[in-house]
Design a protein around this motif. Structure first.
Motif, PDB file in Angstrom:
ATOM      1  N   ILE A  31       0.850  -1.187   0.000  1.00 19.22           N
ATOM      2  CA  ILE A  31       0.000   0.000   0.000  1.00 19.22           C
ATOM      3  C   ILE A  31       0.887   1.238   0.000  1.00 19.22           C
ATOM      4  CG2 ILE A  31      -1.710   1.327   1.310  1.00 19.22           C
ATOM      5  CD1 ILE A  31      -2.755  -1.314   2.428  1.00 19.22           C
ATOM      6  N   LEU A  32       0.640   2.125  -0.954  1.00 18.66           N
ATOM      7  CA  LEU A  32       1.331   3.405  -0.991  1.00 18.66           C
ATOM      8  C   LEU A  32       0.485   4.418  -0.230  1.00 18.66           C
ATOM      9  CD1 LEU A  32       3.571   5.306  -2.011  1.00 18.66           C
ATOM     10  CD2 LEU A  32       2.197   5.651  -4.084  1.00 18.66           C
ATOM     11  N   VAL A  33       1.056   4.999   0.817  1.00 23.21           N
ATOM     12  CA  VAL A  33       0.360   5.999   1.623  1.00 23.21           C
ATOM     13  C   VAL A  33       0.917   7.364   1.245  1.00 23.21           C
ATOM     14  CG1 VAL A  33      -0.274   6.739   3.947  1.00 23.21           C
ATOM     15  CG2 VAL A  33       0.182   4.322   3.491  1.00 23.21           C
ATOM     16  N   VAL A  34       0.040   8.268   0.796  1.00 22.26           N
ATOM     17  CA  VAL A  34       0.473   9.593   0.347  1.00 22.26           C
ATOM     18  C   VAL A  34      -0.208  10.644   1.214  1.00 22.26           C
ATOM     19  CG1 VAL A  34       0.783  11.111  -1.645  1.00 22.26           C
ATOM     20  CG2 VAL A  34       0.504   8.637  -2.000  1.00 22.26           C
ATOM     21  N   ASP A  35       0.606  11.413   1.947  1.00 26.63           N
ATOM     22  CA  ASP A  35       0.077  12.444   2.838  1.00 26.63           C
ATOM     23  C   ASP A  35       1.192  13.450   3.077  1.00 26.63           C
ATOM     24  OD1 ASP A  35      -0.884  13.922   5.159  1.00 26.63           O
ATOM     25  OD2 ASP A  35      -2.313  12.283   5.451  1.00 26.63           O
ATOM     26  N   ASP A  36       0.883  14.753   3.045  1.00 28.61           N
ATOM     27  CA  ASP A  36       1.927  15.755   3.253  1.00 28.61           C
ATOM     28  C   ASP A  36       2.334  15.869   4.722  1.00 28.61           C
ATOM     29  OD1 ASP A  36       0.249  18.788   3.841  1.00 28.61           O
ATOM     30  OD2 ASP A  36      -0.766  16.900   3.427  1.00 28.61           O
ATOM     31  N   SER A  37       1.577  15.246   5.623  1.00 30.23           N
ATOM     32  CA  SER A  37       1.924  15.262   7.046  1.00 30.23           C
ATOM     33  C   SER A  37       2.778  14.040   7.372  1.00 30.23           C
ATOM     34  CB  SER A  37       0.654  15.243   7.905  1.00 30.23           C
ATOM     35  OG  SER A  37       0.963  14.897   9.229  1.00 30.23           O
TER      36      SER A  37
ATOM     37  N   ARG B   5       7.201   0.930  -9.525  1.00 24.91           N
ATOM     38  CA  ARG B   5       6.877  -0.392  -8.974  1.00 24.91           C
ATOM     39  C   ARG B   5       5.369  -0.523  -8.827  1.00 24.91           C
ATOM     40  NH1 ARG B   5       7.773  -1.424  -2.816  1.00 24.91           N
ATOM     41  NH2 ARG B   5       6.045  -2.766  -3.332  1.00 24.91           N
ATOM     42  N   GLY B   6       4.890  -1.721  -8.739  1.00 24.08           N
ATOM     43  CA  GLY B   6       3.451  -1.936  -8.623  1.00 24.08           C
ATOM     44  C   GLY B   6       2.990  -1.874  -7.175  1.00 24.08           C
ATOM     45  N   PHE B   7       1.821  -1.301  -6.971  1.00 26.86           N
ATOM     46  CA  PHE B   7       1.183  -1.298  -5.652  1.00 26.86           C
ATOM     47  C   PHE B   7      -0.184  -1.950  -5.782  1.00 26.86           C
ATOM     48  CE2 PHE B   7       4.194   2.207  -5.273  1.00 26.86           C
ATOM     49  CZ  PHE B   7       4.757   1.952  -4.036  1.00 26.86           C
ATOM     50  N   ASP B   8      -0.650  -2.501  -4.677  1.00 31.71           N
ATOM     51  CA  ASP B   8      -1.979  -3.104  -4.673  1.00 31.71           C
ATOM     52  C   ASP B   8      -3.058  -2.072  -4.364  1.00 31.71           C
ATOM     53  OD1 ASP B   8      -1.319  -5.998  -5.066  1.00 31.71           O
ATOM     54  OD2 ASP B   8      -0.101  -5.578  -3.302  1.00 31.71           O
ATOM     55  N   LEU B   9      -2.664  -0.981  -3.685  1.00 35.70           N
ATOM     56  CA  LEU B   9      -3.640   0.044  -3.309  1.00 35.70           C
ATOM     57  C   LEU B   9      -2.892   1.329  -2.962  1.00 35.70           C
ATOM     58  CD1 LEU B   9      -6.822  -0.342  -1.255  1.00 35.70           C
ATOM     59  CD2 LEU B   9      -5.151   1.279  -0.392  1.00 35.70           C
ATOM     60  N   VAL B  10      -3.556   2.465  -3.218  1.00 39.08           N
ATOM     61  CA  VAL B  10      -3.006   3.770  -2.837  1.00 39.08           C
ATOM     62  C   VAL B  10      -3.969   4.420  -1.862  1.00 39.08           C
ATOM     63  CG1 VAL B  10      -2.288   6.063  -3.626  1.00 39.08           C
ATOM     64  CG2 VAL B  10      -1.817   4.042  -5.051  1.00 39.08           C
ATOM     65  N   LEU B  11      -3.425   4.859  -0.734  1.00 34.77           N
ATOM     66  CA  LEU B  11      -4.190   5.625   0.252  1.00 34.77           C
ATOM     67  C   LEU B  11      -3.730   7.067   0.072  1.00 34.77           C
ATOM     68  CD1 LEU B  11      -6.204   5.216   2.580  1.00 34.77           C
ATOM     69  CD2 LEU B  11      -4.254   4.965   4.111  1.00 34.77           C
ATOM     70  N   LEU B  12      -4.609   7.909  -0.472  1.00 32.75           N
ATOM     71  CA  LEU B  12      -4.202   9.211  -1.000  1.00 32.75           C
ATOM     72  C   LEU B  12      -4.909  10.363  -0.294  1.00 32.75           C
ATOM     73  CD1 LEU B  12      -2.703  10.759  -3.309  1.00 32.75           C
ATOM     74  CD2 LEU B  12      -4.679  10.252  -4.762  1.00 32.75           C
ATOM     75  N   ASP B  13      -4.104  11.264   0.287  1.00 33.60           N
ATOM     76  CA  ASP B  13      -4.658  12.460   0.928  1.00 33.60           C
ATOM     77  C   ASP B  13      -5.169  13.398  -0.163  1.00 33.60           C
ATOM     78  OD1 ASP B  13      -5.346  14.263   2.919  1.00 33.60           O
ATOM     79  OD2 ASP B  13      -3.359  15.186   2.972  1.00 33.60           O
TER      80      ASP B  13
ATOM     81  N   ASP C   1      -6.757   0.976 -13.339  1.00 32.37           N
ATOM     82  CA  ASP C   1      -7.577   0.176 -12.420  1.00 32.37           C
ATOM     83  C   ASP C   1      -6.973   0.049 -11.025  1.00 32.37           C
ATOM     84  OD1 ASP C   1      -9.488  -0.335 -14.387  1.00 32.37           O
ATOM     85  OD2 ASP C   1      -8.356  -2.021 -15.167  1.00 32.37           O
ATOM     86  N   LEU C   2      -5.895   0.779 -10.747  1.00 26.98           N
ATOM     87  CA  LEU C   2      -5.249   0.709  -9.433  1.00 26.98           C
ATOM     88  C   LEU C   2      -6.224   1.206  -8.361  1.00 26.98           C
ATOM     89  CD1 LEU C   2      -2.670   0.336  -7.701  1.00 26.98           C
ATOM     90  CD2 LEU C   2      -2.062   2.687  -8.293  1.00 26.98           C
ATOM     91  N   PRO C   3      -6.501   0.388  -7.338  1.00 26.75           N
ATOM     92  CA  PRO C   3      -7.434   0.821  -6.290  1.00 26.75           C
ATOM     93  C   PRO C   3      -6.891   2.021  -5.510  1.00 26.75           C
ATOM     94  CG  PRO C   3      -7.095  -1.555  -6.211  1.00 26.75           C
ATOM     95  CD  PRO C   3      -6.064  -0.997  -7.140  1.00 26.75           C
ATOM     96  N   VAL C   4      -7.737   3.040  -5.352  1.00 26.37           N
ATOM     97  CA  VAL C   4      -7.349   4.256  -4.625  1.00 26.37           C
ATOM     98  C   VAL C   4      -8.435   4.607  -3.616  1.00 26.37           C
ATOM     99  CG1 VAL C   4      -6.819   6.723  -4.792  1.00 26.37           C
ATOM    100  CG2 VAL C   4      -6.036   5.155  -6.595  1.00 26.37           C
ATOM    101  N   ILE C   5      -8.005   4.774  -2.367  1.00 24.77           N
ATOM    102  CA  ILE C   5      -8.911   5.288  -1.331  1.00 24.77           C
ATOM    103  C   ILE C   5      -8.451   6.703  -1.021  1.00 24.77           C
ATOM    104  CG2 ILE C   5      -9.730   5.066   1.044  1.00 24.77           C
ATOM    105  CD1 ILE C   5      -9.326   2.061   0.822  1.00 24.77           C
ATOM    106  N   MET C   6      -9.351   7.663  -1.180  1.00 25.64           N
ATOM    107  CA  MET C   6      -9.026   9.069  -0.935  1.00 25.64           C
ATOM    108  C   MET C   6      -9.330   9.415   0.515  1.00 25.64           C
ATOM    109  SD  MET C   6      -7.954  11.722  -2.821  1.00 25.64           S
ATOM    110  CE  MET C   6      -8.626  11.813  -4.479  1.00 25.64           C
ATOM    111  N   VAL C   7      -8.386  10.094   1.152  1.00 30.60           N
ATOM    112  CA  VAL C   7      -8.572  10.564   2.522  1.00 30.60           C
ATOM    113  C   VAL C   7      -8.875  12.055   2.451  1.00 30.60           C
ATOM    114  CG1 VAL C   7      -7.519  10.820   4.791  1.00 30.60           C
ATOM    115  CG2 VAL C   7      -6.961   8.835   3.382  1.00 30.60           C
TER     116      VAL C   7
END
Length: 199
Positions: free
Chosen positions: A18-24, A58-66, A89-95
């Motif tokens: 899981i790629l976690v993207v957040d500026d904090s 690289r491949g990720f299974d999911l992105v958790l994106l701020d 089709d990469l799964p993305v959950i937006m925060v």
């Protein structure tokens, strides 16, 4: 029994990155630590451009994106993810930091698979991640089945084309054979008539 189930789940999650993207940075480390505790491989990024480079590399299974980040917003990152054929089709959950429905609508309209509003209960986030990954796995399986079916249809179409070609060749051979038989019959008749006339 419960331990075995948890171990099996952790093994399955361990295969998921899981790629976690957040500026904090604080949020990144807290979420990364919690995801690691659940058995996921968490990769952390504090800006959108770096996140896109990581995704491309690289491949990720999911992105958790701020959603709200300086420079490149989460919506802009998501737009690039969705427009690239390799990651469409990469799964993305937006925060989202907005608790109003407008934030959720904007995230979903941009192509997010799901969204969570800050502050969120981590158990809820974990459940949403699990559900999104399960749905993505089912979709991938369906795509593999469709690709396999397409390949079988293509093979059958080739076989059908070959059978039609063979049939056309057989018909042409039959037509030549019939023509030869007619020509021989005519010759035999002429010879018979010539023999009768001579007798």
């Amino acid at each position: 029994m419960r331990i075995a189930t948890s171990t099996a789940l952790a093994r399955r999650r361990g295969a998921c990155s899981i790629l976690v993207v957040d500026d904090s940075r604080t949020n990144l480390h807290v979420i990364g630590h919690r995801l690691g505790g659940l058995g996921y491989l968490a990769v952390l990024s504090d800006n959108g451009r770096e996140a896109l480079d990581l995704i491309a590399g690289r491949g990720f299974d999911l992105v958790l994106l701020d959603m709200m980040m300086p420079g490149m917003s989460g919506v802009e990152v998501l737009t690039e993810i969705r427009t690239a054929p390799d990651t469409a089709d990469l799964p993305v959950i937006m925060v989202t930091s907005r608790s109003d429905t407008a934030g959720a609508v904007e995230a979903l309209a941009a192509g997010a698979d799901d969204h969570v509003a800050k502050p969120f209960d981590f158990d809820v986030l974990a459940a949403r991640i699990e559900r999104t990954l399960d749905r993505a796995a089912r979709l991938a399986e369906l795509k593999r089945a469709v690709a396999s079916l397409d390949a079988r249809i293509a093979a059958r179409a080739i076989e059908l084309g070959e059978a039609r070609t063979e049939l056309a060749v057989t018909r042409a051979d039959r037509a030549r054979l019939v023509s030869s038989i007619h020509a021989l019959n005519e010759k035999v008749e002429r010879l018979s008539c010539g023999t009768s006339a001579a007798g």
